[in-house]
Write a protein that holds these residues in place. Structure first.
Motif, mmCIF file in Angstrom:
data_model
loop_
_atom_site.group_PDB
_atom_site.id
_atom_site.type_symbol
_atom_site.label_atom_id
_atom_site.label_comp_id
_atom_site.label_asym_id
_atom_site.label_seq_id
_atom_site.Cartn_x
_atom_site.Cartn_y
_atom_site.Cartn_z
ATOM 1 N N GLN A 22 78.554 35.329 -40.055
ATOM 2 C CA GLN A 22 79.416 34.294 -40.884
ATOM 3 C C GLN A 22 78.399 33.059 -41.523
ATOM 4 O OE1 GLN A 22 82.641 34.529 -41.879
ATOM 5 N NE2 GLN A 22 82.043 33.039 -43.408
ATOM 6 N N ASP A 26 77.415 32.157 -45.358
ATOM 7 C CA ASP A 26 77.542 31.077 -45.846
ATOM 8 C C ASP A 26 76.254 30.429 -46.797
ATOM 9 O OD1 ASP A 26 80.222 30.793 -44.661
ATOM 10 O OD2 ASP A 26 79.696 29.621 -43.031
ATOM 11 N N ARG A 30 76.025 29.799 -50.620
ATOM 12 C CA ARG A 30 75.205 28.353 -51.227
ATOM 13 C C ARG A 30 74.091 28.818 -51.953
ATOM 14 N NH1 ARG A 30 76.202 26.452 -45.803
ATOM 15 N NH2 ARG A 30 73.955 26.699 -45.494
#
Length: 68
Positions: A22, A26, A30
């Motif tokens: 996870q 993320d 980004r």
């Protein structure tokens, strides 16, 4: 190690791996957004450079500077 301890160890590892996956996802999201923003900025800069290109071109036939 008995079966219950092995299962607990595997569940613990899986939970850690899920958290890591996870976190990596993320970061990837980004970075992808940043890449897309940079691509848009680059396209805008290229367009601006093309629009302004004729304003700053110098001719080869220009006279040399006065100090020559």
């Amino acid at each position: 190690m008995n079966l219950e301890e092995r299962i607990n160890e595997l569940e613990s590892r899986q939970a850690f791996q899920d958290d890591t996956i996870q976190a990596l996802n993320d970061v990837l999201v980004r970075q992808q957004r940043m890449v897309e923003r940079l691509q848009l900025q680059m396209a805008a800069l290229l367009k601006r450079q093309e629009e302004m290109g004729g304003q700053f071109e110098t001719s080869e036939e220009e006279a040399p500077p006065p100090h020559y």
